[in-house]
Design a protein around this motif. Structure first.
Motif, short mmCIF file in Angstrom:
data_model
loop_
_atom_site.label_atom_id
_atom_site.label_comp_id
_atom_site.label_asym_id
_atom_site.label_seq_id
_atom_site.Cartn_x
_atom_site.Cartn_y
_atom_site.Cartn_z
N LEU A 138 -44.83 1.75 10.36
CA LEU A 138 -43.48 1.49 9.86
C LEU A 138 -42.86 2.72 9.23
N TRP A 139 -43.68 3.70 8.87
CA TRP A 139 -43.18 4.88 8.15
C TRP A 139 -42.19 5.65 9.01
N GLY A 140 -41.08 6.00 8.43
CA GLY A 140 -40.05 6.75 9.16
C GLY A 140 -38.99 5.87 9.81
N LYS A 141 -39.18 4.57 9.76
CA LYS A 141 -38.24 3.68 10.43
C LYS A 141 -37.19 3.16 9.45
N ILE A 164 -38.04 0.48 1.40
CA ILE A 164 -37.39 1.77 1.48
C ILE A 164 -37.30 2.20 2.94
N GLY A 165 -36.36 3.11 3.19
CA GLY A 165 -36.24 3.77 4.48
C GLY A 165 -36.67 5.23 4.34
N PHE A 342 -31.35 4.04 5.61
CA PHE A 342 -32.16 5.13 5.07
C PHE A 342 -32.66 4.84 3.65
N SER A 343 -32.10 3.84 2.99
CA SER A 343 -32.31 3.51 1.57
C SER A 343 -31.76 4.60 0.66
N LEU A 344 -30.55 5.04 0.96
CA LEU A 344 -29.82 5.98 0.11
C LEU A 344 -28.87 5.21 -0.80
#
Length: 387
Positions: A138-141, A164-165, A342-344
């Motif tokens: 899932l990391w990076g998605k 988080i993204g 992106f979770s910004l």
């Protein structure tokens, strides 16, 4: 145990992969009153002075308030806190949606994340069972993709998530935590702390209810809100939170071109009424709330927006819109999607871009500094590229 609480706080040691439960005495609950009260107490009691906020020494605390999970509108919110990587001081954030209520219904008043996982993980909570699961795939998605995969893996199509993204994973200092794709716990960098611990997401599915003392009173209040919300919150129902833009503009309180002005000539193109009549397809709400002020938008090329991310609220429209001198509503909606994916934190992101635009227009930043972007106010393509 006082009504409104479940009597359990889960402590998750990510370094060693262990989960333990605490059952505080009643006086603890009466003293700290949940949410930010729990967060402040645990940080004061357990964090050593001078720690790096992005080190394993920091603790990330998800905490519910007294009324979180009670079946009345406004009771779906949860807090999350840690030492902030943005301010190096106390940091917390708050979000709505369904995650907080689901966590309370599963039986937990708070989660305390400690240490750092060796590799990316997500935490799966199903009522009394807490499992730490591998999240390497899932990391990076972006958040919509990882939520879909998590739900598929755990076999629960409506498991509620806080995640988080890539911004959180890369420890952007104002990365936020996204509840249910459309609700952001923003501003203080809690997503960066979550990323520093190699935690991609927390997913929860519950089957219990929160016990209340005065069931008839709660039912009466919920029915009153159901019967009166259309009158009491008419504009919020009709236009969502973006209805405030016209009022702010009239009061010279709408951030415009990096706060150089307080009124924006393009406000008629980006306000709640225009959004309602153009790109809003439907509305959704938070736990037990009939108002349903959250917009679900859909746009066409060149800025196709995934409706799973909802739509921009007034803070995002002001930050990515008027504060950047932009009156293209579809581009703002695309910016909202990118930030949530992106979770910004959308407010901090828009403010950073607006600052860069003013620097560019004043010659502080050159075209080369801006990677040859035409970084001027009003350039919505540059805004999206900057995100």
């Amino acid at each position: 145990m006082p009504y409104g609480y479940r009597g359990k706080i889960a402590r998750i040691d990510l370094t060693n992969g262990r989960v333990s439960l605490e059952q505080p005495e009643e006086n603890f609950y009466r003293a700290y009153l949940g949410g930010r009260g729990f967060i402040a107490q645990y940080m004061l009691k357990e964090l050593k002075p001078g720690i790096d906020p992005l080190s394993p020494d920091n603790k990330l605390i998800f905490a519910n308030g007294v009324i979180t999970g009670v079946p009345v509108g406004g009771c779906g919110r949860n807090s999350v806190g840690a030492k902030s990587p943005l301010t190096y001081a106390y940091g917390d954030a708050e979000a709505g949606g369904y995650f907080g209520a689901e966590l309370k219904r599963a039986g937990y008043d708070a989660l305390i994340l400690e240490g750092k996982a060796e590799k990316p993980v997500y935490i799966w909570i199903k009522d009394d069972v807490i499992t730490i699961k591998d999240a390497s795939n899932l990391w990076g998605k972006p958040t919509a993709v990882s939520q879909e995969q998590i739900r598929s893996e755990v076999g629960e199509s409506i498991a509620r998530t806080a995640q988080i993204g890539p911004a959180g994973e890369n420890m952007v200092r104002y990365a936020c935590i996204i509840n249910d794709l459309g609700h952001a716990a923003g501003r203080t960098g809690m997503g960066a702390v979550m990323g520093s611990k190699n935690v991609k997401a927390i997913a929860v599915k519950a089957s219990k209810n929160v016990e209340v003392w005065d069931k008839d009173g709660i039912k009466s209040l919920a029915l009153w809100l159901r019967d009166n919300y259309k009158t009491l919150a008419k504009r919020l129902v009709d236009e969502g939170s973006d209805y405030v833009l016209f009022g702010l503009n009239r009061q010279s309180g709408l951030p415009t071109r990096n706060f150089q002005q307080g009124s924006f000539e393009g406000v008629g193109k980006i306000n709640g009424r225009t959004m309602r009549d153009t790109i809003v397809k439907r509305r959704e709400g938070c736990w037990a709330c009939p108002i349903r002020c959250k917009t679900i938008v859909a746009t066409n090329a060149p800025y196709y927006v995934n409706p799973a991310y909802g739509g921009p609220e007034y803070e995002t429209v002001a930050s990515l819109g008027s504060n950047c001198g932009i009156d293209d509503l579809e581009a703002i909606a695309k910016g909202h999607e990118l930030c949530n994916g992106f979770s910004l934190d959308a407010i901090s992101t828009g403010a950073s871009i607006a600052f860069a635009m003013e620097c560019y227009e004043r010659g502080v930043l050159t075209k080369k500094d801006a990677d040859y972007l035409e970084l001027k106010f009003g350039n919505h393509e540059a805004m999206l590229e900057m995100i």
